[in-house]
Design an enzyme around this catalytic site. Sequence first.
Site, PDB file in Angstrom:
ATOM      1  N   ALA A  19       0.857  -1.204   0.000  1.00  0.00           N
ATOM      2  CA  ALA A  19       0.000   0.000   0.000  1.00  0.00           C
ATOM      3  C   ALA A  19       0.883   1.241   0.000  1.00  0.00           C
ATOM      4  CB  ALA A  19      -0.945  -0.028   1.187  1.00  0.00           C
ATOM      5  N   ASP A  55       6.597  -3.759  -0.877  1.00  0.00           N
ATOM      6  CA  ASP A  55       6.736  -3.086  -2.174  1.00  0.00           C
ATOM      7  C   ASP A  55       6.930  -1.584  -1.958  1.00  0.00           C
ATOM      8  OD1 ASP A  55       6.690  -3.093  -5.068  1.00  0.00           O
ATOM      9  OD2 ASP A  55       4.719  -2.132  -4.941  1.00  0.00           O
ATOM     10  N   GLU A 109      11.804   6.249  -0.061  1.00  0.00           N
ATOM     11  CA  GLU A 109      12.097   5.558  -1.338  1.00  0.00           C
ATOM     12  C   GLU A 109      13.014   6.433  -2.171  1.00  0.00           C
ATOM     13  OE1 GLU A 109       8.362   4.395  -3.113  1.00  0.00           O
ATOM     14  OE2 GLU A 109       7.778   3.265  -1.339  1.00  0.00           O
ATOM     15  N   HIS A 135       8.660  -0.771  -5.219  1.00  0.00           N
ATOM     16  CA  HIS A 135       7.425  -0.037  -5.544  1.00  0.00           C
ATOM     17  C   HIS A 135       6.997  -0.287  -6.993  1.00  0.00           C
ATOM     18  CE1 HIS A 135       4.870   3.620  -4.204  1.00  0.00           C
ATOM     19  NE2 HIS A 135       4.183   2.833  -5.022  1.00  0.00           N
ATOM     20  N   ILE A 136       6.784  -1.578  -7.300  1.00  0.00           N
ATOM     21  CA  ILE A 136       6.399  -1.942  -8.677  1.00  0.00           C
ATOM     22  C   ILE A 136       4.948  -2.397  -8.762  1.00  0.00           C
ATOM     23  CG2 ILE A 136       8.734  -2.523  -9.472  1.00  0.00           C
ATOM     24  CD1 ILE A 136       7.939  -5.526  -8.984  1.00  0.00           C
TER      25      ILE A 136
HETATM   26  P1  NAD Z   1      -9.444   2.350  -1.788  1.00  0.00           P
HETATM   27  O1  NAD Z   1      -9.708   3.743  -1.367  1.00  0.00           O
HETATM   28  O2  NAD Z   1     -10.297   1.747  -2.840  1.00  0.00           O
HETATM   29  O3  NAD Z   1      -9.512   1.384  -0.509  1.00  0.00           O
HETATM   30  C1  NAD Z   1      -8.974   1.718   0.724  1.00  0.00           C
HETATM   31  C2  NAD Z   1      -9.892   1.123   1.793  1.00  0.00           C
HETATM   32  O4  NAD Z   1      -9.272   1.318   3.052  1.00  0.00           O
HETATM   33  C3  NAD Z   1     -11.279   1.794   1.866  1.00  0.00           C
HETATM   34  O5  NAD Z   1     -12.311   0.810   1.708  1.00  0.00           O
HETATM   35  C4  NAD Z   1     -11.314   2.407   3.264  1.00  0.00           C
HETATM   36  O6  NAD Z   1     -12.601   2.346   3.867  1.00  0.00           O
HETATM   37  C5  NAD Z   1     -10.315   1.524   4.002  1.00  0.00           C
HETATM   38  N1  NAD Z   1      -9.754   2.139   5.197  1.00  0.00           N
HETATM   39  C6  NAD Z   1      -9.508   3.460   5.450  1.00  0.00           C
HETATM   40  N2  NAD Z   1      -8.981   3.583   6.683  1.00  0.00           N
HETATM   41  C7  NAD Z   1      -8.873   2.337   7.198  1.00  0.00           C
HETATM   42  C8  NAD Z   1      -8.380   1.821   8.414  1.00  0.00           C
HETATM   43  N3  NAD Z   1      -7.887   2.621   9.370  1.00  0.00           N
HETATM   44  N4  NAD Z   1      -8.416   0.490   8.602  1.00  0.00           N
HETATM   45  C9  NAD Z   1      -8.900  -0.341   7.653  1.00  0.00           C
HETATM   46  N5  NAD Z   1      -9.384   0.096   6.477  1.00  0.00           N
HETATM   47  C10 NAD Z   1      -9.374   1.418   6.257  1.00  0.00           C
HETATM   48  O7  NAD Z   1      -7.890   2.299  -2.161  1.00  0.00           O
HETATM   49  P2  NAD Z   1      -7.171   1.284  -3.175  1.00  0.00           P
HETATM   50  O8  NAD Z   1      -7.312   1.775  -4.557  1.00  0.00           O
HETATM   51  O9  NAD Z   1      -7.614  -0.097  -2.850  1.00  0.00           O
HETATM   52  O10 NAD Z   1      -5.648   1.499  -2.748  1.00  0.00           O
HETATM   53  C11 NAD Z   1      -5.178   1.034  -1.490  1.00  0.00           C
HETATM   54  C12 NAD Z   1      -3.716   1.414  -1.292  1.00  0.00           C
HETATM   55  O11 NAD Z   1      -2.904   0.867  -2.315  1.00  0.00           O
HETATM   56  C13 NAD Z   1      -3.419   2.917  -1.306  1.00  0.00           C
HETATM   57  O12 NAD Z   1      -2.515   3.196  -0.247  1.00  0.00           O
HETATM   58  C14 NAD Z   1      -2.667   3.133  -2.565  1.00  0.00           C
HETATM   59  O13 NAD Z   1      -1.802   4.229  -2.485  1.00  0.00           O
HETATM   60  C15 NAD Z   1      -1.913   1.820  -2.668  1.00  0.00           C
HETATM   61  N6  NAD Z   1      -1.385   1.532  -4.008  1.00  0.00           N
HETATM   62  C16 NAD Z   1      -0.121   1.051  -4.101  1.00  0.00           C
HETATM   63  C17 NAD Z   1       0.415   0.784  -5.357  1.00  0.00           C
HETATM   64  C18 NAD Z   1       1.799   0.243  -5.500  1.00  0.00           C
HETATM   65  O14 NAD Z   1       2.443   0.529  -6.501  1.00  0.00           O
HETATM   66  N7  NAD Z   1       2.287  -0.549  -4.582  1.00  0.00           N
HETATM   67  C19 NAD Z   1      -0.352   1.014  -6.500  1.00  0.00           C
HETATM   68  C20 NAD Z   1      -1.655   1.468  -6.360  1.00  0.00           C
HETATM   69  C21 NAD Z   1      -2.167   1.725  -5.096  1.00  0.00           C
END
Ligand code: NAD
Length: 302
Positions: free
Chosen positions: A229, A254, A259, A276-277
């Site tokens: 995340a 990741d 970073e 971070h991929i």
């Molecule tokens: P999203 O908004 O669809 O889902 C996030 C969920 O987290 C929501 O349902 C929300 O209710 C829940 N949430 C908020 N606070 C919370 C808490 N304290 N405890 C439990 N749940 C909680 O987001 P998404 O599109 O699924 O993305 C999730 C994460 O993935 C983000 O941090 C995003 O930045 C990351 N991400 C990482 C990469 C990567 O390259 N590794 C790529 C894309 C997204």
Amino acid sequence: MNIVISDDMEKETIDALGTIGKVIYKPANLSEALKDTEVLIVRSATKVTKELLENAGGTKKLKIVARAGVGLDNVDVRACEERGITVINTPAASSNAVAELVIGTMICLLRNVQKAHLQMKTSVWGKKGLMGNEIGGKTLGIIGFGRIGSLVAEKAGALGMDIIAYDPKPRKDAGGNSKINIKFVPLDELLNSADIVTIHVALNPETKGMMDAKAIAKMKNGAYLINAARGGIVDEDALYDACRNGQLRGAALDVYGNEPYSGRLLELDNILFTPHIGASTKEAQKRIGKELVERLKQELEC
Ligand code: NAD
């Protein structure tokens, strides 16, 4: 209209953006370029800070900051809004890519794939130390049941895992098309009972450090932790201790607090590292580009 792209971008997307305005790709002096620009497009590398906006002479021309990706943690949204700058992103485009990476790293972790690979490259044929576990029948705990978390659930459920999830506000549509049985539980119960915990929340003041030493201590002995995340959600010192002393059997990361990451977690062999991929698939990048151009056209009404 000028469009500044300040981070790496696929040629296809640059070409598509070229149909909306004049593209200035990776200018040497971003603050200078922003003085005469309506749209700024960033990925993760550029930090859109208050200082950047101020150094760009108040960026009176800038109307839109577009983040090619999901998280907006590299954009000071409030500072943009104070200047009347609209911030947009491409929230759904990379979800599948991240979910697939999580499934892949989970299997690699449980089967010691990274260790096996490194051993063979140093001419060691060490089958004995590579006895692994199957993910089938294991309990996967998903923290954050949004776009990515729900996709991970679908895929992991199809591979025979039991899914539990914690989310104070789970998406109503999440997992809707799936026949997978998902049990929502309080966070402590998830930590106590999951064999593998995977994090899919955004980084914000509430989630920063949510997986600290106290939370990690609540995880099952010998469990695994996956964070694809955002860095900052997992306390890296606490993770180091737990992976070193065996409380956790391993982890996959990741994303990192800083970073590019070069810290002491790299000393440990039971952590699988990727730089971070999560969104780095050709398919996701295509979708990001498409979504970005569509969103911009909507905003600019062109
Ligand atoms: P999203 O908004 O669809 O889902 C996030 C969920 O987290 C929501 O349902 C929300 O209710 C829940 N949430 C908020 N606070 C919370 C808490 N304290 N405890 C439990 N749940 C909680 O987001 P998404 O599109 O699924 O993305 C999730 C994460 O993935 C983000 O941090 C995003 O930045 C990351 N991400 C990482 C990469 C990567 O390259 N590794 C790529 C894309 C997204």
